[in-house]
Design an enzyme around this catalytic site. Structure first.
Site, mmCIF file in Angstrom:
data_model
loop_
_atom_site.group_PDB
_atom_site.id
_atom_site.type_symbol
_atom_site.label_atom_id
_atom_site.label_comp_id
_atom_site.label_asym_id
_atom_site.label_seq_id
_atom_site.Cartn_x
_atom_site.Cartn_y
_atom_site.Cartn_z
ATOM 1 C CG ASP A 1 -2.985 4.238 4.334
ATOM 2 O OD1 ASP A 1 -4.052 4.091 4.958
ATOM 3 O OD2 ASP A 1 -2.697 3.598 3.300
ATOM 4 C CE LYS B 1 -8.079 -1.993 4.624
ATOM 5 N NZ LYS B 1 -8.148 -3.209 3.822
ATOM 6 C CD1 TRP C 1 -2.156 -2.264 1.610
ATOM 7 C CD2 TRP C 1 -2.997 -1.149 -0.128
ATOM 8 N NE1 TRP C 1 -3.156 -3.017 1.067
ATOM 9 C CE2 TRP C 1 -3.696 -2.361 -0.002
ATOM 10 C CE3 TRP C 1 -3.354 -0.288 -1.158
ATOM 11 C CZ2 TRP C 1 -4.723 -2.744 -0.863
ATOM 12 C CZ3 TRP C 1 -4.378 -0.657 -2.026
ATOM 13 C CH2 TRP C 1 -5.044 -1.865 -1.867
#
Ligand SMILES: Cc1ncc(COP(=O)(O)O)c(C=O)c1O
Length: 370
Positions: free
Chosen positions: A181, A205, A107
């Site tokens: 993030d 999530k 990511w």
């Protein structure tokens, strides 16, 4: 329409992820009629008082849950965290400036590519290259060389795929703010707001519905973008429009508000953190006590309590594990395509009983095949 008895199995997916049944029940009710208006949440105008209430509650409960200081703005932005990879660079990095992006996983690597495409004149420096170590750890003290005077240092606090985590925020060069993030761990532990200028996460999530991100940013940072931008790309315009430039993802905002309130009712971030640690301890105990039958992908000192990634001794055993797990009604345990193996994702809404069930399954599996 057929009404059937709902069935729930253990969902260890990396996201979209399991949600609490209390929240799902409330959402189901609100689909038909929210706030006794006779109109469901999907059908309400985003400019009417009912949605004003929904949005106001979501912002307020987010602030209370995250203990977010008043200088920080809370934005709900359409699109997942991947959209933020570009928006952050577009809004914050001036032409020809430098931003630091330690690469700790898939990511953060994607964030690097998007930032470079968003601002081609900028230098996206990579002060730590985790790929060299198969992403088995995040940089330790002295392993990273941050750029003095960088616009910011972007990092991924919990690495969803390889299952590593920064237990403390990385050290940027003096005076350089952190951009984080936190998609896979937001509200899973307290955030040190003094060190962070902007924190973002996609919703699917830890707080609900895919396709929306939460952006929490210091007002001074986002009040004015460093270049002229189309309105949907500009944090300043999202801020001025109070997350309603156009028709916003109303359902996702409502679900987020309910999730924030659910987490507050559980005892808040510290209690969620305690539970997450307890869930992870159950799984790591099976890995560490298996005599090498299970092997963790990440170094001990930076293991994630949220995404536990491991493998067995052969790919055949990995496959047998996921097959038997599926038969035993566990879902979402196959590792990410970039890492392989097995991954158990245990976000904020995952119950301790789910982790206990998985730990027992792992134990029995090791006895049968070890
Ligand atoms: C840490 C992290 N960042 C970003 C993303 C991308 O999120 P989205 O698919 O919502 O764009 C993910 C998705 O799994 C993630 O785990």
């Amino acid at each position: 329409m057929n009404h059937r008895q709902p069935k729930r199995i253990w969902n260890f997916s990396a996201g979209p992820a399991t949600m609490p049944t209390e929240v799902l029940d409330q959402l189901a009710e609100d689909l038909i009629d929210v706030d006794s208006t006779g109109i469901g949440i999907l059908e309400h105008s985003h400019r009417q008082p009912t949605f004003d209430r929904v949005l106001g509650d979501a912002v307020e409960s987010c602030r209370a849950l995250g203990e977010i200081p008043k200088e920080y703005e809370i934005l709900f932005v359409p699109g997942g965290a991947t959209v933020q990879f570009s928006l952050i660079a577009l809004n914050l990095i001036p032409d020809n400036a430098t931003a630091d992006y330690p690469d700790t996983e898939v990511w953060s690597a994607k964030a690097i590519v998007e930032a470079r495409d968003a601002v081609p004149s900028a230098t996206i420096a990579v002060p730590f290259e985790g790929k060299r170590y198969r992403y088995d750890h995040v940089p330790v003290e002295g392993e990273m060389t941050p750029t003095p005077g960088a616009t910011y240092l972007h990092y991924c606090s919990n690495n969803t795929v390889h299952g590593t985590r920064f237990h403390t925020p990385p050290k940027a060069a003096p005076g350089v703010p952190l951009v984080c993030d936190a998609s896979s761990e937001i509200f899973g532990r307290p955030m040190d707001w003094n060190k962070h200028a902007l924190v973002y996460a996609s919703a699917q999530k830890n707080f609900g519905v895919a396709g929306m991100s939460l952006v929490i940013a210091h007002r001074d940072l986002i009040r004015k973008p460093v270049r002229r931008l189309p309105s949907m790309f500009s944090y300043a315009v999202h801020l001025a429009a109070e997350s309603r430039i156009n028709t916003p993802p109303t359902f996702a905002i409502h679900a987020a508000g309910l999730m924030f309130r659910w987490m507050i009712a559980q005892g808040g971030v510290r209690e969620i953190e305690r539970r997450n640690d307890a869930k992870a301890a159950l799984i790591y105990k099976e890995i560490d006590g298996s005599g090498g039958f299970y092997r963790g992908l990440s170094r001990m000192e930076c293991r994630s309590p949220i995404n536990v990634s491991f493998r067995l001794n052969t790919e055949e055993l990995d496959q047998m594990f996921t097959k038997e797990a599926t038969e035993a009604e566990f879902d979402g345990l196959a590792g990410h395509r970039d890492a392989g193996g097995i991954r158990a994702s245990m976000y904020n809404a995952m119950s301790i009983s789910a982790s206990q069930a998985l730990a027992q399954f792992m134990h029995d599996f090791a006895q049968r095949h070890g």
